[in-house]
Design an enzyme around this catalytic site. Structure first.
Site, PDB file in Angstrom:
ATOM      1  N   GLU A 173       0.969  -1.256   0.125  1.00  0.00           N
ATOM      2  CA  GLU A 173       0.121   0.119  -0.076  1.00  0.00           C
ATOM      3  C   GLU A 173       0.850   1.344  -0.027  1.00  0.00           C
ATOM      4  OE1 GLU A 173      -3.280  -0.205   2.620  1.00  0.00           O
ATOM      5  OE2 GLU A 173      -3.416   2.009   2.693  1.00  0.00           O
ATOM      6  N   GLU A 297     -10.585   4.125   9.126  1.00  0.00           N
ATOM      7  CA  GLU A 297     -10.774   3.878   7.881  1.00  0.00           C
ATOM      8  C   GLU A 297     -11.323   2.354   7.615  1.00  0.00           C
ATOM      9  OE1 GLU A 297      -6.894   5.078   6.496  1.00  0.00           O
ATOM     10  OE2 GLU A 297      -7.529   6.984   6.170  1.00  0.00           O
ATOM     11  N   LYS A 370       0.698  10.543  13.892  1.00  0.00           N
ATOM     12  CA  LYS A 370       1.228  11.395  12.723  1.00  0.00           C
ATOM     13  C   LYS A 370       1.563  12.823  13.096  1.00  0.00           C
ATOM     14  CE  LYS A 370      -1.226   8.339   9.327  1.00  0.00           C
ATOM     15  NZ  LYS A 370      -1.952   8.312   8.141  1.00  0.00           N
ATOM     16  N   ASP A 375      -2.963  14.093   7.622  1.00  0.00           N
ATOM     17  CA  ASP A 375      -2.415  12.833   7.037  1.00  0.00           C
ATOM     18  C   ASP A 375      -1.076  13.208   6.096  1.00  0.00           C
ATOM     19  OD1 ASP A 375      -1.829  10.138   6.567  1.00  0.00           O
ATOM     20  OD2 ASP A 375      -3.720  10.117   4.849  1.00  0.00           O
ATOM     21  N   GLU A 397       4.846   9.564  14.202  1.00  0.00           N
ATOM     22  CA  GLU A 397       4.760   8.658  12.940  1.00  0.00           C
ATOM     23  C   GLU A 397       5.055   9.672  11.590  1.00  0.00           C
ATOM     24  OE1 GLU A 397       1.811   5.781  12.267  1.00  0.00           O
ATOM     25  OE2 GLU A 397       1.367   6.368  10.286  1.00  0.00           O
ATOM     26  N   GLU A 403       3.952   9.493   0.040  1.00  0.00           N
ATOM     27  CA  GLU A 403       2.548   9.401  -0.610  1.00  0.00           C
ATOM     28  C   GLU A 403       1.959  10.572  -0.977  1.00  0.00           C
ATOM     29  OE1 GLU A 403      -0.010   7.781   2.384  1.00  0.00           O
ATOM     30  OE2 GLU A 403      -1.782   8.065   1.357  1.00  0.00           O
ATOM     31  N   GLU A 521       6.182  22.374  -2.215  1.00  0.00           N
ATOM     32  CA  GLU A 521       5.022  23.117  -1.535  1.00  0.00           C
ATOM     33  C   GLU A 521       4.365  24.382  -2.367  1.00  0.00           C
ATOM     34  OE1 GLU A 521       5.951  25.608   2.027  1.00  0.00           O
ATOM     35  OE2 GLU A 521       3.829  25.131   2.861  1.00  0.00           O
TER      36      GLU A 521
END
Ligand SMILES: *[C@@H]1O[C@H](CO)[C@@H](O)[C@H](O)[C@H]1NC(C)=O
Ligand SMILES: *[C@@H]1O[C@H](CO)[C@@H](O)[C@H](O)[C@H]1NC(C)=O
Ligand SMILES: *[C@@H]1O[C@H](CO)[C@@H](O)[C@H](O)[C@H]1NC(C)=O
Ligand SMILES: *[C@@H]1O[C@H](CO)[C@@H](O)[C@H](O)[C@H]1NC(C)=O
Ligand SMILES: *[C@@H]1O[C@H](CO)[C@@H](O)[C@H](O)[C@H]1NC(C)=O
Ligand SMILES: *[C@@H]1O[C@H](CO)[C@@H](O)[C@H](O)[C@H]1NC(C)=O
Ligand SMILES: *[C@@H]1O[C@H](CO)[C@@H](O)[C@H](O)[C@H]1NC(C)=O
Ligand SMILES: *[C@@H]1O[C@H](CO)[C@@H](O)[C@H](O)[C@H]1NC(C)=O
Ligand SMILES: *[C@@H]1O[C@H](CO)[C@@H](O)[C@H](O)[C@H]1NC(C)=O
Ligand SMILES: *[C@@H]1O[C@H](CO)[C@@H](O)[C@H](O)[C@H]1NC(C)=O
Ligand SMILES: *[C@@H]1O[C@H](CO)[C@@H](O)[C@H](O)[C@H]1NC(C)=O
Ligand SMILES: *[C@@H]1O[C@H](CO)[C@@H](O)[C@H](O)[C@H]1NC(C)=O
Length: 835
Positions: A173, A297, A370, A375, A397, A403, A521
């Site tokens: 994933e 989720e 996190k 996220d 985390e 991602e 960014e």
């Protein structure tokens, strides 16, 4: 002369594939000083082959040979010689070689490194600590550093983990470096060679545990055969001082065990887990612990039974406690929300769910948080949960895998982003409360704590899908050890180890890397609005509309007047009130909120004036132009290193940076078009929607091609593209060129979708000037798309094309499979023009 030159260039052309990462031990010349400082032997104070001490010894032996061609014998005795490396634990040293007064106090896994000429002592408080010291010595050797040193270093925290999101079927994933090195077809792979190579890399950056399976866990990992396989994996990691952990599926007692419940307080569930845990420890006696994603989720959890999250976590804590294991319990818990409710906010979820549970978790539970409240976005404020748990151990985390940050097809060096969080002061009780002091346990006196990073290496020899992305993994390990480490210093060690000691190489890659996150960014999402990628699909290319009008809560609340989440207490979601008073006041007040988080905390009109003096909308336009312009320079900077880096890695990186230069323009135009369209406010610099060097494909004379309306609209120039009339029709697009005669770079923007490999040829007056194949799904690391959109949009450039006014440009597209040779536009770019 000739032969020397030949030999020197031979060293460079030997293509490298990246497998050894920063542990290449590339050959260096050995000066007189160097000769006088190479040890003649290596004394390992534990000669058991599976001991980290022995591994340290053979690693040093390999390194000396490979870097300096010097042979050092490994032995078990003679620890008094003045020309040897002695490696072991402090205790082993005292036993074998006598007492030593000079070693300062070491925390668990800390080490002392003493280099004095040829006398080198590397002593760890543990065997793995000594191995870390050996890699430190090797890092110095590989950088040609023969300094006399004597120092001790200890980790900031005991937890220095990586998390793999590998599925049992071998897919990963959010994996961008090929399939799993651990799993295939529901089982553990037979050949664990790559696991061993990974162990070596992780040990060298002082990682002490790896969770091998996805947090969205499959209970079948717990079958007897798979536990046996897990044992094999652990056996490979153990000599490197790395423990294995696993992710659990909360519903396993039902799914795998056949019980009719997975209620964490049910006695049958409790005994099922204790039984399974016993079996796990039979195969992996030093299993590090469990990682749990629950009630998040779609994952099952204690809330199914109206139990608290702490009751869920403690179920596992009690099961692993007798074996010394811990539970990493993820704080990534949230519910879907309705955007029509102005005060609903996913960012509130972590504190809402966990604050009241402070003190309710068993001592061996660590809440894994996190870095930001949403996220892994391109910019977020520090998660306020770090300021709300005082009697609970925490870990931060991070995500090495990019991602939301270009999926390794874009260069983005992440530590500058991470440092905005790690070094951030939360001001709990008005006192210094750096995030890094919270999760390392210093601030609230917790014994446990540390970091975990999602890494997702795969079978690709580059590990992550791109050579340059490895700087993020390297730096992650350094920060897990010492979160105060400097982003540039870490990077430069990595560069020297990865690409050699050339000063130009060093300064060039440093510059590119340090510019990369600000650039990303710039062309993705600014002012705290998040990455603005497609959150419903690949998380890769631009799609700002996807953030809103769904339950996922990554909202921007953009409409034709304004944009941003009102997270104030006075009129919004109340999120700012989750921070300690000093910070809450700063964020509550729009004037004291820093520009780079303005839209995270406030909903404002596009014409709102920032501290910088610009309006929000003009800042968007400018930042997207500046960011994409910077990304254009990465390729040029890299190209200046040709000949200084082996061809294999040089070409691999060049291709990606070329791709990034094109995709940054796709990002820039999509975001700018989107907000220009929504706000109706023009760019004061007249760039947005004004592209004098472009020719739209749909405006050309088409034969076999037809116009196609792309969705989302902003991901096509025009906003229309062309596709072949059928998947067997060859398409031709022709146009006359009206630009002044001269030399141009010809850029062609097209779409490369998954499921076909179309072919294109470009002709000027029937003379071919370029051709390419739509095979990017096999070349780049990011998730491909099956649509014409911001993920599949891509640009190719043919440089230095000589054009005469009135020439005819012709592009021929041959469709393949479901890919109809799509084309968006061409640009004729005079030198220096980005368009
Ligand atoms: C040597 O290493 C082995 C394997 O890691 C370990 O079991 C043993 O305890 C070590 N011996 C000493 C004396 O530390
Ligand atoms: C050599 O390594 C030591 C120990 O890591 C370090 O303190 C020193 O700055 C290094 N010297 C150079 C020139 O890099
Ligand atoms: C779990 O793994 C099994 C065996 O490989 C597979 O059949 C099943 O589909 C997987 N379940 C999920 C939810 O992926
Ligand atoms: C533990 O599990 C094993 C294998 O599933 C089973 O054979 C055994 O009976 C269980 N033991 C207990 C005490 O439940
Ligand atoms: C959980 O609580 C809700 C509301 O109190 C109740 O409707 C539901 O039946 C409970 N579920 C279980 C499994 O106890
Ligand atoms: C969200 O709330 C609005 C207003 O209460 C309602 O009309 C809409 O159906 C809700 N949407 C969802 C997906 O529940
Ligand atoms: C809106 O969201 C807030 C915060 O989650 C919640 O307390 C409130 O009940 C919601 N209002 C409606 C009408 O759903
Ligand atoms: C932490 O727990 C201790 C005892 O369990 C309690 O006395 C103390 O008030 C708690 N501290 C905080 C900040 O909640
Ligand atoms: C690595 O991945 C790239 C594309 O992501 C692919 O072209 C290459 O063949 C892969 N190499 C290996 C050895 O897996
Ligand atoms: C307060 O919130 C409302 C939505 O509930 C919004 O329309 C309004 O603009 C906000 N006022 C200010 C001053 O931000
Ligand atoms: C924002 O724009 C709206 C619509 O043009 C206008 O009514 C409102 O007064 C503006 N708000 C501010 C604070 O400028
Ligand atoms: C062309 O498209 C049709 C319909 O989508 C499909 O059935 C066929 O397999 C495609 N042909 C090729 C060569 O891919």
């Amino acid at each position: 002369m000739r032969s020397l030159f030949f030999l020197a260039s031979l060293g460079l052309v030997a293509a490298e594939n990246g497998l050894d990462g920063w542990l290449r031990y590339a050959s260096l010349p050995c000066s007189h000083e160097c000769q006088s400082k190479l040890p003649a032997s290596i004394v390992v104070l534990n000669a058991t082959k599976t001991s980290p001490i022995y591994v340290a010894g053979s690693e040093i032996q390999d390194g000396l040979k490979s870097i300096y061609g010097s042979h050092a014998q490994i032995s078990k005795s003679q620890c008094k010689t003045s020309s040897s490396v002695v490696v072991g634990t402090v205790e082993q040293y005292r036993k074998a070689c006598g007492s030593l007064s000079e070693i300062p106090e070491l925390a668990e896994d800390g080490f002392w490194l003493s280099i004095d000429g040829r006398k080198i002592r590397i002593l760890g408080s543990t065997e793995r600590g000594a191995l870390y010291g050996a890699f430190e010595y090797l890092s110095m050797l590989a950088q040609g550093n023969f300094s006399t040193v004597s120092y001790a270093t200890s980790p900031s925290a005991p937890i220095r983990w990586v998390n793999q999101w590998d599925n049992m079927d071998g897919r990963i994933e959010r994996g961008y470096g090929g399939p799993s090195i651990f799993f295939n077809n529901g089982a553990i792979v037979d050949d664990l060679t790559r696991v061993k190579q990974y162990a070596r890399l992780l040990a060298s950056i002082r990682i002490n545990a790896v969770v091998v399976n996805n947090v969205n866990a499959n209970a079948t990992l717990l079958t007897p055969d798979n536990l046996k396989g897990l044992g094999r994996i652990a056996d490979v990691f153990r000599p490197y001082g790395i423990q294995v952990g696993i992710s659990l599926n909360f519903a396993s007692p039902e799914d795998l065990g056949g019980l009719d419940t997975f209620d964490p307080l049910d006695p049958s569930v409790i005994s099922w887990w204790s039984n399974i845990t016993e079996q796990v420890y039979q195969h992996v006696p030093d299993m590090a612990g469990y990682l749990v994603k629950a009630d998040s989720e779609g994952q099952p959890g204690p809330q199914t039974y109206n139990r608290t999250l702490s009751e869920g976590a403690n179920l596992f804590a009690k099961a692993v406690q007798p074996y010394g294991g811990i539970v990493m319990f993820r704080a990534f818990v949230y519910n879907k929300l309705n955007e029509s409710n102005w005060t609903a906010d996913r960012a509130n979820a972590a504190v809402d769910f966990f604050k009241d549970l402070d003190g309710e978790f068993d001592e061996n539970v660590v809440v894994q948080i996190k870095y930001g409240p949403i996220d892994f976005q391109v910019r977020e404020p520090a998660s306020p949960l770090f300021a709300n748990l005082f009697n609970t151990s925490t870990a931060i985390e991070l995500q090495v895998t990019q991602e939301y940050l270009g999926q390794q097809s874009h260069l983005v060096y992440l530590p500058p982003l991470w440092k905005t969080i790690l070094d951030f002061d939360l001001r709990v009780d008005g006192k210094s409360s750096l995030v890094r002091d919270v999760y390392t346990g210093k601030r609230f006196n917790r014994k446990l704590g540390g970091s975990a990073a999602v890494v997702n290496v795969g079978t690709n020899t580059t590990w992550l899908g791109s050579h340059l992305a490895m700087s993020n993994l390297y730096a992650y390990g350094r920060l897990a050890w010492n979160p105060a480490d400097d982003a540039t210093t870490m990077l430069q060690d990595w560069i020297r180890l990865t690409f050699g000691l050339d000063q130009t190489v060093l300064s060039t890659i440093t510059k590119m890397s340090m510019e990369s996150w600000p650039a990303y960014e710039g062309y993705s999402g600014n002012l705290g609005i998040q990455t603005l990628t497609d959150i419903l699909y690949t998380h890769y290319g631009p799609n700002p509309a996807s953030q809103d009008n769904n339950g996922w809560g990554q909202w921007t609340r953009a409409d034709h007047n304004g944009i941003g989440m009102d997270r104030t207490v006075s009129n919004g979601t109340g999120f700012s009130g989750q921070y300690p008073d000093e910070l809450a006041t700063i964020y509550e007040n729009i004037d004291s909120t820093p520009d780079d988080l303005l839209l995270w905390f406030h909903h404002v009109n596009y014409t709102y004036q920032l501290h910088s003096g610009k309006t929000v909308i003009q800042h968007f336009y400018d930042a997207h132009y500046t960011g994409a312009a910077t990304a254009q320079t990465f390729r040029t900077q890299w190209a200046s290193l040709e000949g200084k880096i082996d061809d294999g890695r040089y070409n691999h990186v060049l291709r990606r940076l070329d791709y990034q230069s094109g995709h940054s323009i796709i990002w820039r135009d999509a975001i700018n078009n989107f907000y220009h369209n929504l706000s109706g406010i023009p760019d004061t610099a007249k760039r947005v929607n004004h592209h004098p060097w472009r020719i739209e494909a749909e405006s050309m004379k088409l034969d076999g091609y037809k116009p196609y309306t792309v969705s989302p609209f902003e991901t096509a120039s025009g906003p229309v593209a062309i596709v072949t009339a059928s998947n067997t029709t060859v398409g031709t697009a022709t146009t006359k060129i009206n630009f002044a005669s001269g030399t141009y770079d010809l850029a062609v923007n097209y779409y490369d979708i998954f499921g076909g490999q179309s072919q294109w040829q470009v002709y000027l007056n029937d003379k071919q000037v370029g051709e390419w194949v739509g095979n990017s799904e096999d070349v780049y690391s990011h998730t491909p798309s099956i649509y014409l959109d911001g993920h599949s949009a891509i640009r190719i450039k043919f440089r230095g094309v000589k054009v005469k006014k009135g020439d005819t440009l012709k592009i021929v597209g041959r469709p393949d499979g479901v890919e109809p040779a799509p084309l968006d536009y061409v640009s004729f770019l005079p030198e220096g023009v980005v368009d």
